[in-house]
Design an enzyme around this catalytic site. Structure first.
Site, PDB file in Angstrom:
ATOM      1  N   GLY A 153       1.655  77.063 103.273  1.00 13.93           N
ATOM      2  CA  GLY A 153       0.994  77.048 104.565  1.00 13.93           C
ATOM      3  C   GLY A 153      -0.461  77.455 104.486  1.00 13.93           C
ATOM      4  O   GLY A 153      -1.337  76.671 104.118  1.00 13.93           O
ATOM      5  N   CYS A 154      -0.730  78.710 104.835  1.00 10.29           N
ATOM      6  CA  CYS A 154      -2.114  79.169 104.929  1.00 10.29           C
ATOM      7  C   CYS A 154      -2.815  79.212 103.583  1.00 10.29           C
ATOM      8  O   CYS A 154      -4.024  78.970 103.503  1.00 10.29           O
ATOM      9  CB  CYS A 154      -2.149  80.538 105.606  1.00 10.29           C
ATOM     10  SG  CYS A 154      -1.580  80.497 107.317  1.00 10.29           S
ATOM     11  N   VAL A 155      -2.086  79.520 102.512  1.00 11.49           N
ATOM     12  CA  VAL A 155      -2.714  79.522 101.181  1.00 11.49           C
ATOM     13  C   VAL A 155      -3.130  78.108 100.806  1.00 11.49           C
ATOM     14  O   VAL A 155      -4.250  77.877 100.338  1.00 11.49           O
ATOM     15  CB  VAL A 155      -1.760  80.128 100.142  1.00 11.49           C
ATOM     16  CG1 VAL A 155      -2.278  79.884  98.720  1.00 11.49           C
ATOM     17  CG2 VAL A 155      -1.592  81.625 100.384  1.00 11.49           C
TER      18      VAL A 155
END
Length: 218
Positions: A153-155
């Protein structure tokens, strides 16, 4: 004819070359908050504690060498739908990041130190509609050493945007985590093949200046 292993197939297509390190790295820790570390949170990851320990080691190595350490956190002042309506519709668990929710706070294992930059965001990428790119430009950063939650996701979103902003993304394997080994390993493979260099924790810390034989307290 048997299909060659996936890694060999990617290499034969020209993927997986090294980006390498520049001269001015910074550590970026993506959302090391209680939402992923607290067992009662619906976003809890059972691999969060180990990843947080790795993030803390990265931060120590960078601070020792006076490289910047930057933290991000998803933050909503009101209902998440007021800031990111379709994202909130897709992921109701974003309520964990609403102001006042205890799960929105940084963990004790890996908190920012006074004076370190904290970037608040509404979406997965730490670059989207934030001041991160300007901060990195002012600091002269050319290499972004990335840990955080979650790998798929955010990574991933932050790593891709780092590349697209002309930076060298270095993702540290032990310092990222996800809900399941499948998305975790699949995204690390894909990032390493196309968008970043995925390296182990020891390699990253040595490049950041960690001594070969740190003291027992470290």
């Amino acid at each position: 004819m048997a299909r060659e292993p996936l890694a060999d197939d990617y290499r034969s297509a020209g993927f997986g070359r090294r980006i390498g390190w520049g001269e001015h790295p910074a550590v970026l820790l993506v959302d090391p908050v209680e939402a992923y570390a607290a067992a009662e949170s619906r976003l809890y990851l059972d691999t969060a504690a180990a990843a947080l320990e790795a993030m803390a080691r990265l931060a120590r190595a960078a601070r020792r060498s006076e490289f910047p350490v930057i933290f991000t956190a998803v933050h909503y002042e009101a209902e998440p739908g007021a800031h990111a309506p379709h994202f909130a519709r897709k992921v109701p668990g974003l309520d964990a990041f609403r102001e006042g929710n205890e799960h929105a706070s940084f963990t004790r294992l890996c908190p920012p130190e006074p004076g370190e930059v904290v970037i608040h965001k509404h979406y997965p990428s730490a670059f989207f509609q934030t001041r991160l790119r300007d901060v990195l430009h002012v600091l002269g950063v050319d290499t972004l050493v990335i840990g955080g939650f979650s790998t798929s996701g955010c990574v991933r979103a932050t790593t891709l945007d780092a590349l697209q902003h002309g930076l060298r993304p270095i993702v540290v394997r032990e310092a990222v985590a996800d809900r399941d080994p499948g998305p975790h390993e699949g995204n690390l493979f894909d990032l390493d093949s196309k968008y970043a260099d995925v390296v182990d924790l020891g390699t990253a810390c040595r490049r950041l200046g960690e001594p070969l034989h740190p003291s027992p307290r470290e």
